[in-house]
Design a protein around this motif. Sequence first.
Motif, PDB file in Angstrom:
ATOM      1  N   VAL A   1       0.834  -1.206   0.000  1.00 36.16           N
ATOM      2  CA  VAL A   1       0.000   0.000   0.000  1.00 36.16           C
ATOM      3  C   VAL A   1       0.871   1.258   0.000  1.00 36.16           C
ATOM      4  O   VAL A   1       0.657   2.185  -0.788  1.00 36.16           O
ATOM      5  N   SER A   2       1.868   1.280   0.866  1.00 42.96           N
ATOM      6  CA  SER A   2       2.746   2.449   0.936  1.00 42.96           C
ATOM      7  C   SER A   2       3.551   2.640  -0.345  1.00 42.96           C
ATOM      8  O   SER A   2       3.766   3.771  -0.792  1.00 42.96           O
ATOM      9  N   LEU A   3       3.993   1.542  -0.927  1.00 42.14           N
ATOM     10  CA  LEU A   3       4.757   1.641  -2.175  1.00 42.14           C
ATOM     11  C   LEU A   3       3.912   2.224  -3.296  1.00 42.14           C
ATOM     12  O   LEU A   3       4.383   3.059  -4.078  1.00 42.14           O
ATOM     13  N   VAL A   4       2.656   1.800  -3.382  1.00 45.41           N
ATOM     14  CA  VAL A   4       1.769   2.337  -4.418  1.00 45.41           C
ATOM     15  C   VAL A   4       1.478   3.810  -4.140  1.00 45.41           C
ATOM     16  O   VAL A   4       1.415   4.627  -5.071  1.00 45.41           O
ATOM     17  N   GLN A   5       1.309   4.163  -2.877  1.00 44.68           N
ATOM     18  CA  GLN A   5       1.115   5.575  -2.538  1.00 44.68           C
ATOM     19  C   GLN A   5       2.331   6.407  -2.932  1.00 44.68           C
ATOM     20  O   GLN A   5       2.195   7.510  -3.481  1.00 44.68           O
ATOM     21  N   LEU A   6       3.523   5.883  -2.647  1.00 47.77           N
ATOM     22  CA  LEU A   6       4.759   6.589  -2.979  1.00 47.77           C
ATOM     23  C   LEU A   6       4.870   6.830  -4.477  1.00 47.77           C
ATOM     24  O   LEU A   6       5.340   7.884  -4.922  1.00 47.77           O
ATOM     25  N   ALA A   7       4.423   5.849  -5.267  1.00 46.53           N
ATOM     26  CA  ALA A   7       4.472   5.992  -6.726  1.00 46.53           C
ATOM     27  C   ALA A   7       3.305   6.798  -7.256  1.00 46.53           C
ATOM     28  O   ALA A   7       3.431   7.508  -8.266  1.00 46.53           O
ATOM     29  N   GLY A   8       2.162   6.704  -6.595  1.00 49.81           N
ATOM     30  CA  GLY A   8       0.954   7.325  -7.122  1.00 49.81           C
ATOM     31  C   GLY A   8       0.840   8.813  -6.868  1.00 49.81           C
ATOM     32  O   GLY A   8       0.294   9.547  -7.701  1.00 49.81           O
ATOM     33  N   LYS A   9       1.347   9.290  -5.729  1.00 54.98           N
ATOM     34  CA  LYS A   9       1.198  10.707  -5.410  1.00 54.98           C
ATOM     35  C   LYS A   9       1.851  11.620  -6.447  1.00 54.98           C
ATOM     36  O   LYS A   9       1.241  12.617  -6.857  1.00 54.98           O
TER      37      LYS A   9
ATOM     38  N   SER B   1     -11.160  15.761   6.679  1.00 57.59           N
ATOM     39  CA  SER B   1     -10.268  14.892   7.443  1.00 57.59           C
ATOM     40  C   SER B   1      -9.623  15.654   8.592  1.00 57.59           C
ATOM     41  O   SER B   1      -9.541  15.155   9.726  1.00 57.59           O
ATOM     42  N   PHE B   2      -9.157  16.885   8.317  1.00 54.44           N
ATOM     43  CA  PHE B   2      -8.538  17.686   9.370  1.00 54.44           C
ATOM     44  C   PHE B   2      -9.538  18.026  10.470  1.00 54.44           C
ATOM     45  O   PHE B   2      -9.219  17.986  11.666  1.00 54.44           O
ATOM     46  N   ALA B   3     -10.781  18.328  10.081  1.00 52.31           N
ATOM     47  CA  ALA B   3     -11.789  18.728  11.056  1.00 52.31           C
ATOM     48  C   ALA B   3     -12.193  17.591  11.980  1.00 52.31           C
ATOM     49  O   ALA B   3     -12.644  17.821  13.103  1.00 52.31           O
ATOM     50  N   THR B   4     -12.044  16.360  11.527  1.00 54.83           N
ATOM     51  CA  THR B   4     -12.420  15.224  12.371  1.00 54.83           C
ATOM     52  C   THR B   4     -11.244  14.645  13.143  1.00 54.83           C
ATOM     53  O   THR B   4     -11.437  13.972  14.153  1.00 54.83           O
ATOM     54  N   SER B   5     -10.024  14.895  12.682  1.00 53.20           N
ATOM     55  CA  SER B   5      -8.863  14.303  13.348  1.00 53.20           C
ATOM     56  C   SER B   5      -7.938  15.326  13.985  1.00 53.20           C
ATOM     57  O   SER B   5      -7.211  15.012  14.931  1.00 53.20           O
ATOM     58  N   GLY B   6      -7.923  16.540  13.433  1.00 51.56           N
ATOM     59  CA  GLY B   6      -6.997  17.552  13.921  1.00 51.56           C
ATOM     60  C   GLY B   6      -5.571  17.341  13.472  1.00 51.56           C
ATOM     61  O   GLY B   6      -4.656  18.025  13.930  1.00 51.56           O
ATOM     62  N   LEU B   7      -5.356  16.398  12.534  1.00 50.53           N
ATOM     63  CA  LEU B   7      -4.010  16.057  12.089  1.00 50.53           C
ATOM     64  C   LEU B   7      -3.676  16.766  10.781  1.00 50.53           C
ATOM     65  O   LEU B   7      -4.465  16.739   9.837  1.00 50.53           O
ATOM     66  N   LEU B   8      -2.524  17.398  10.723  1.00 54.22           N
ATOM     67  CA  LEU B   8      -2.023  18.001   9.499  1.00 54.22           C
ATOM     68  C   LEU B   8      -1.173  16.966   8.781  1.00 54.22           C
ATOM     69  O   LEU B   8      -0.212  16.438   9.345  1.00 54.22           O
ATOM     70  N   VAL B   9      -1.537  16.652   7.555  1.00 50.90           N
ATOM     71  CA  VAL B   9      -0.844  15.597   6.812  1.00 50.90           C
ATOM     72  C   VAL B   9       0.610  15.993   6.586  1.00 50.90           C
ATOM     73  O   VAL B   9       0.906  17.053   6.028  1.00 50.90           O
ATOM     74  N   GLU B  10       1.532  15.166   7.054  1.00 49.76           N
ATOM     75  CA  GLU B  10       2.956  15.413   6.862  1.00 49.76           C
ATOM     76  C   GLU B  10       3.552  14.502   5.795  1.00 49.76           C
ATOM     77  O   GLU B  10       4.623  14.774   5.275  1.00 49.76           O
ATOM     78  N   THR B  11       2.885  13.406   5.505  1.00 55.13           N
ATOM     79  CA  THR B  11       3.332  12.497   4.453  1.00 55.13           C
ATOM     80  C   THR B  11       2.112  11.878   3.793  1.00 55.13           C
ATOM     81  O   THR B  11       1.095  11.643   4.449  1.00 55.13           O
ATOM     82  N   TYR B  12       2.202  11.677   2.490  1.00 53.19           N
ATOM     83  CA  TYR B  12       1.124  11.023   1.760  1.00 53.19           C
ATOM     84  C   TYR B  12       1.265   9.504   1.817  1.00 53.19           C
ATOM     85  O   TYR B  12       0.383   8.782   1.379  1.00 53.19           O
ATOM     86  N   VAL B  13       2.390   9.030   2.335  1.00 53.07           N
ATOM     87  CA  VAL B  13       2.631   7.593   2.428  1.00 53.07           C
ATOM     88  C   VAL B  13       2.176   7.134   3.808  1.00 53.07           C
ATOM     89  O   VAL B  13       2.960   7.055   4.755  1.00 53.07           O
ATOM     90  N   THR B  14       0.895   6.855   3.942  1.00 48.96           N
ATOM     91  CA  THR B  14       0.307   6.527   5.239  1.00 48.96           C
ATOM     92  C   THR B  14       0.178   5.026   5.470  1.00 48.96           C
ATOM     93  O   THR B  14       0.003   4.590   6.602  1.00 48.96           O
TER      94      THR B  14
END
Length: 269
Positions: A175-183, A222-235
Motif C-alpha cells: 500500500v505504501s509503495l503504491v502511494q509513494l508511486a501514485g502521489k 479529514s482535518f476537522a475530524t482528526s486535527g491532524l495536518l498531513v505530513e506524508t502522503y505515504v500513510t
Amino acid sequence: MNLPALRRRHLLAYIVISCALAVACLNVVPGGSLGAVVVQTAAAGAAVLVVLALFEPAALKSRHPVPRNARGAFLMCAGVLAIGLAAGLATVGLAGAGVGIKPPGSADIALFLILCLLTGVFEEALFRGVLFCSFAEVLEGTGTRRPLLVAAAASAVIFGILHVSGTAAPPADAVSLVQLAGKPVQAALFGVIMAGVYAQSGNLWLAVGAHAAFNALSELSSFATSGLLVETYVTGSPADLAVLLGTIVLFVPLAAVAARGLARAGRLA
C-alpha cells in the motif's frame, strides 16, 4: 534597470534563484506545527510573488479581454472542485468518523483554510507563474512544436516529483509503495490541469483559487475530524490509497482536456 529584460536574458538563473528563494523561505521557521507551516508557506508565497512582480509583472495580471477559450478553464476548475469534494467526503467515509483525537478548534480550522489559500498562492506562483511561463518562453524561442504543452508537461513533472513524501524508512508494504508511486502521478496530472487553466484564462489567480479550493475541499473534512495536518502522503492506509487512485482516475480526462487546449494554443499572450 529593466528587470523583465534581464529575466529574458538570464532565464535559467531566474528559475534557479526563484526556486532557491522559495526553498529558503519554506525553512525560515523551524518546527512542524500548523502555525509554523502557515508562516513558512506565507513567506515562500510572498517571496515568489515579489519575484514575479519585479521580473514578470504580466503574469500577475488578468488578461483583457477575456479569451474566448476561457470557458474551458472555468469548466476545468469546476471539475477540479468536484473531484476535491468527492475526495474529501470519501476520505472521511472510508476512514470512519474520529480517530481518538480531539477535533481542532475553530482557530485551527481557520488556520488550516489560510494554509490552503497560501499553498495555492505559493505553488501556482512558482510552478505556473515562474516555471511554466519560463519554460514556454524558452521553447517558443527555440521553435519547439507545441511549446505550451511541453512546458506544461515539464513543470508538471517537477511539481509531481516534489510531491514525493519522505518517510523515516523506505516503505515496505504494498500500500505504501503504491502511494509513494501514485502521489507524484496525481500531482503531475493536477499540474497539467492548472497549466491549462492558466493558459486558457490568462489569469494566474483563477488557478490559485482552484488550487486552494481543491486543497480545502479534499483535506478539510479529514482535518476537522482528526486535527491532524498531513505530513506524508505515504500513510499505509488502504482507505487513503483508494482515494488517491480515485483522484488519479478522475484527473486523467481533465488533464487530457487541458493537454488538447495547450497543444492548440500557439503561445502565451
